[in-house]
Design a protein around this motif. Structure first.
Motif, mmCIF file in Angstrom:
data_model
loop_
_atom_site.group_PDB
_atom_site.id
_atom_site.type_symbol
_atom_site.label_atom_id
_atom_site.label_comp_id
_atom_site.label_asym_id
_atom_site.label_seq_id
_atom_site.Cartn_x
_atom_site.Cartn_y
_atom_site.Cartn_z
ATOM 1 N N GLY A 1 -49.709 23.892 -17.496
ATOM 2 C CA GLY A 1 -49.681 25.092 -16.669
ATOM 3 C C GLY A 1 -49.385 24.657 -15.314
ATOM 4 N N GLN A 2 -50.063 23.323 -14.672
ATOM 5 C CA GLN A 2 -49.963 22.827 -13.607
ATOM 6 C C GLN A 2 -48.518 22.624 -13.125
ATOM 7 O OE1 GLN A 2 -51.418 19.008 -12.785
ATOM 8 N NE2 GLN A 2 -52.365 19.333 -10.828
ATOM 9 N N LEU A 3 -47.678 22.136 -13.985
ATOM 10 C CA LEU A 3 -46.019 21.971 -13.750
ATOM 11 C C LEU A 3 -45.476 23.346 -13.454
ATOM 12 C CD1 LEU A 3 -45.460 18.994 -16.373
ATOM 13 C CD2 LEU A 3 -44.912 19.030 -13.792
ATOM 14 N N ALA A 4 -45.945 24.160 -14.412
ATOM 15 C CA ALA A 4 -45.192 25.603 -14.259
ATOM 16 C C ALA A 4 -45.585 26.233 -12.911
ATOM 17 C CB ALA A 4 -45.738 26.448 -15.368
ATOM 18 N N ILE A 5 -46.687 26.163 -12.582
ATOM 19 C CA ILE A 5 -47.214 26.791 -11.426
ATOM 20 C C ILE A 5 -46.615 26.143 -10.296
ATOM 21 C CG2 ILE A 5 -49.128 27.773 -9.911
ATOM 22 C CD1 ILE A 5 -50.800 27.765 -12.610
ATOM 23 N N ALA A 6 -46.367 24.867 -10.246
ATOM 24 C CA ALA A 6 -45.931 23.783 -9.102
ATOM 25 C C ALA A 6 -44.640 24.453 -9.016
ATOM 26 C CB ALA A 6 -46.045 22.479 -9.462
ATOM 27 N N ALA A 7 -43.988 24.719 -9.966
ATOM 28 C CA ALA A 7 -42.332 24.999 -9.790
ATOM 29 C C ALA A 7 -42.407 26.372 -8.931
ATOM 30 C CB ALA A 7 -41.878 25.592 -11.206
ATOM 31 N N LEU A 8 -43.533 27.320 -8.953
ATOM 32 C CA LEU A 8 -43.406 28.615 -8.132
ATOM 33 C C LEU A 8 -43.513 28.037 -6.975
ATOM 34 C CD1 LEU A 8 -45.686 30.765 -10.408
ATOM 35 C CD2 LEU A 8 -43.097 30.790 -10.455
ATOM 36 N N PHE A 9 -44.517 27.254 -6.608
ATOM 37 C CA PHE A 9 -44.805 26.953 -5.145
ATOM 38 C C PHE A 9 -43.676 26.052 -4.573
ATOM 39 C CE2 PHE A 9 -49.331 27.775 -6.393
ATOM 40 C CZ PHE A 9 -49.890 27.711 -4.917
ATOM 41 N N CYS A 10 -42.827 25.317 -5.523
ATOM 42 C CA CYS A 10 -41.860 24.584 -5.006
ATOM 43 C C CYS A 10 -40.581 25.521 -4.573
ATOM 44 C CB CYS A 10 -41.233 23.387 -6.140
ATOM 45 S SG CYS A 10 -39.753 22.601 -5.527
ATOM 46 N N SER A 11 -40.528 26.686 -5.559
ATOM 47 C CA SER A 11 -39.338 27.535 -5.201
ATOM 48 C C SER A 11 -39.520 28.457 -3.841
ATOM 49 C CB SER A 11 -39.254 28.660 -6.422
ATOM 50 O OG SER A 11 -40.628 29.452 -6.450
ATOM 51 N N LEU A 12 -41.025 28.552 -3.594
ATOM 52 C CA LEU A 12 -41.344 29.429 -2.434
ATOM 53 C C LEU A 12 -40.830 28.692 -1.184
ATOM 54 C CD1 LEU A 12 -42.115 32.019 -1.062
ATOM 55 C CD2 LEU A 12 -44.511 31.221 -1.340
ATOM 56 N N GLY A 13 -41.132 27.322 -1.082
ATOM 57 C CA GLY A 13 -41.064 26.437 -0.171
ATOM 58 C C GLY A 13 -39.497 26.210 0.193
ATOM 59 N N PHE A 14 -38.692 26.016 -1.053
ATOM 60 C CA PHE A 14 -37.283 25.668 -0.979
ATOM 61 C C PHE A 14 -36.655 27.051 -0.510
ATOM 62 C CE2 PHE A 14 -33.260 25.803 -3.109
ATOM 63 C CZ PHE A 14 -32.575 24.669 -3.132
ATOM 64 N N GLN A 15 -36.828 27.936 -0.932
ATOM 65 C CA GLN A 15 -36.270 29.317 -0.710
ATOM 66 C C GLN A 15 -36.326 29.589 0.955
ATOM 67 O OE1 GLN A 15 -37.054 32.730 0.471
ATOM 68 N NE2 GLN A 15 -35.207 33.776 -0.249
ATOM 69 N N TYR A 16 -37.629 29.471 1.383
ATOM 70 C CA TYR A 16 -37.882 29.839 2.855
ATOM 71 C C TYR A 16 -36.960 29.019 3.822
ATOM 72 C CZ TYR A 16 -40.108 29.429 7.401
ATOM 73 O OH TYR A 16 -40.384 29.342 8.829
ATOM 74 N N ALA B 1 -49.219 21.361 -1.910
ATOM 75 C CA ALA B 1 -48.299 20.241 -1.615
ATOM 76 C C ALA B 1 -46.764 20.431 -1.964
ATOM 77 C CB ALA B 1 -48.847 18.683 -2.251
ATOM 78 N N THR B 2 -46.730 21.051 -3.212
ATOM 79 C CA THR B 2 -45.301 21.096 -3.939
ATOM 80 C C THR B 2 -44.792 21.890 -2.958
ATOM 81 O OG1 THR B 2 -46.225 22.811 -5.537
ATOM 82 C CG2 THR B 2 -45.977 20.413 -6.066
ATOM 83 N N PHE B 3 -45.374 23.254 -2.373
ATOM 84 C CA PHE B 3 -44.500 24.066 -1.451
ATOM 85 C C PHE B 3 -43.944 23.128 -0.255
ATOM 86 C CE2 PHE B 3 -44.326 26.116 2.942
ATOM 87 C CZ PHE B 3 -43.750 27.385 2.170
ATOM 88 N N SER B 4 -44.568 22.284 0.296
ATOM 89 C CA SER B 4 -44.073 21.301 1.249
ATOM 90 C C SER B 4 -42.844 20.624 0.632
ATOM 91 C CB SER B 4 -44.927 20.470 1.850
ATOM 92 O OG SER B 4 -46.023 21.307 2.366
ATOM 93 N N ALA B 5 -43.134 20.108 -0.598
ATOM 94 C CA ALA B 5 -42.026 19.350 -1.260
ATOM 95 C C ALA B 5 -40.681 20.088 -1.594
ATOM 96 C CB ALA B 5 -42.374 18.849 -2.557
ATOM 97 N N GLY B 6 -40.708 21.581 -1.679
ATOM 98 C CA GLY B 6 -39.788 21.956 -1.835
ATOM 99 C C GLY B 6 -39.193 22.370 -0.453
ATOM 100 N N VAL C 1 -48.908 16.752 3.933
ATOM 101 C CA VAL C 1 -48.587 16.470 2.519
ATOM 102 C C VAL C 1 -49.451 15.425 1.885
ATOM 103 C CG1 VAL C 1 -46.661 15.641 1.081
ATOM 104 C CG2 VAL C 1 -46.389 17.390 2.853
ATOM 105 N N VAL C 2 -49.655 14.294 2.715
ATOM 106 C CA VAL C 2 -50.322 13.286 1.845
ATOM 107 C C VAL C 2 -51.870 13.948 1.651
ATOM 108 C CG1 VAL C 2 -51.419 10.926 2.237
ATOM 109 C CG2 VAL C 2 -48.752 11.324 3.022
ATOM 110 N N ALA C 3 -52.457 14.452 2.539
ATOM 111 C CA ALA C 3 -53.819 14.715 2.492
ATOM 112 C C ALA C 3 -53.892 15.982 1.328
ATOM 113 C CB ALA C 3 -54.468 15.401 3.655
#
Length: 387
Positions: A13-28, A142-147, A260-262
């Protein structure tokens, strides 16, 4: 068939939801990185670019009354996936926009989808924490920032390869579709919070509870702090701290990097000390560190103060999102809308103060905003530390 070869349901579940956060940061970050090219292609003035950017924010705020209805009808998992797919298609629509009015409509629609995905993915993150009684929200943020970082690297590579916005956005859309596919099989079914179940007999909208208003205040001032530092730190470094041209961008780098680190460690802090104490102490560190930098002046003090802001603010929005989601979809949508409002209103407010007095006083407003978050945190009912 499960997309993730992960047996532990929490990590799946964590990986799946992280993909959503990453996609939002990536798209923006993808469309933001090509603003100069979009400006040139459509022949826009600086003022028109400003309105184009504002259109996305207006769409996000306008999504507030729509999101709770969609969450109840579709569920947060389905709404998140639908929003993520729409954001991929909107990139292609923006690249194909023939003129300024169409681009404005695309950006308003983009803002609506961002508002929907923001609420849905945070609802999923809260459901993950509640179901497995393990903290995960800070790492998800943090995965939003990674995206965003991934999008910046892709933009740099695509700019070197081609000047075509359509080509760049086409590749980015493929990445977004892949992230949505990764998320699809690991998302969670919704469970209505107790507060929402108790109010099932009432229909329509109700006035927000007092604690929800405190959450809105904390979110608004927290995002004012984040947004203003990203927009004004480099200018402060150059014009006030007298940093060199090469060193001035380090202001943004220090704030973003520390945040991100924090966030990678903040879930452990939440488990040890509880969300309320993390928000209270973190926002106090941000306010004190920035105030120290403004009083003492100089490049070194500025970098230390900016690092304190990144460190202190890292867990504020994840913790407030968790608290709001536990009050129900309406509270979460309202808090998310206030976060968008803070991001929109913060940088212009700092500019107005700086124009009237100085940038030092403008950033003093940011320090005060962080102090207000500390005050708000004392009025919110946080989940107690387990064990």
């Amino acid at each position: 068939m499960c997309v993730f070869p992960v047996r532990d349901p929490f990590h799946r579940g964590q990986l799946a939801i992280a993909a959503l956060f990453c996609s939002l940061g990536f798209q923006y970050a993808t469309w933001a990185s090509r603003i100069p090219a979009i400006k040139a292609d459509l022949g826009l003035t600086a003022a028109e670019v400003g309105v184009l950017l504002m259109a996305a924010g207006i769409g996000a705020v306008a999504s507030f009354p729509l999101v709770p209805v969609l969450v109840k009808r579709l569920g947060s998992a389905r709404l998140a996936l639908l929003s993520a797919l729409c954001l991929a298609l909107l990139l292609l629509a923006l690249a194909a926009a023939p003129d300024y009015p169409v681009a404005l409509l695309v950006m308003v629609a983009d803002g609506v989808c961002v508002g929907c995905l923001n609420v849905a993915m945070n609802a999923q993150g809260t459901a993950l924490e509640t179901r497995y009684e393990r903290n995960a929200m800070a790492r998800l943020h943090a995965t939003f920032s990674a995206g965003s970082l991934l999008a910046a690297l892709l933009a740099s590579g695509m700019n070197a390869a081609t000047s075509s916005v359509a080509g760049h956005f086409g590749v980015a859309a493929v990445v977004l579709f892949l992230l949505a596919a990764l998320a699809r099989s690991g998302l969670l079914e919704d469970e209505a919070p107790a507060e929402e179940r108790q109010s099932k007999s009432r229909t329509g909208w109700s006035l927000p509870a007092r604690m929800t208003l405190w959450m809105c205040c904390a979110m608004a001032f927290g995002t004012v702090t984040e947004g203003a530092m990203n927009d004004w730190s480099a200018l402060y470094m150059r014009e006030v701290a007298k940093a060199s041209t090469e060193l001035a961008p380090m202001g943004i780098a220090v704030v973003s990097g520390m945040m991100v680190v924090a966030r990678l460690f903040a879930d452990g802090w939440r488990s040890r000390w509880g969300d309320g104490r993390v928000v209270l102490l973190g926002s106090a560190v941000a306010a004190t560190g920035l105030a120290f930098a403004l009083v003492t002046g100089g490049v070194a003090s500025a970098l230390v103060g900016f690092a304190c802001v990144g460190l202190g603010c890292a867990a504020v929005t994840p913790c407030v999102y968790v608290a709001a989601a536990k009050q129900g979809s309406q509270a979460l949508a309202l808090v998310a809308a206030m976060g968008t409002t803070g991001l929109l209103a913060g940088p212009p407010l700092i500019g107005f103060v700086a124009n009237s007095s100085s940038l030092v006083w403008g950033l003093a407003v940011v320090a005060a905003a962080a102090a207000v978050v500390s005050l708000c945190s004392t009025q919110i009912r946080w989940t107690p530390v387990s064990g």
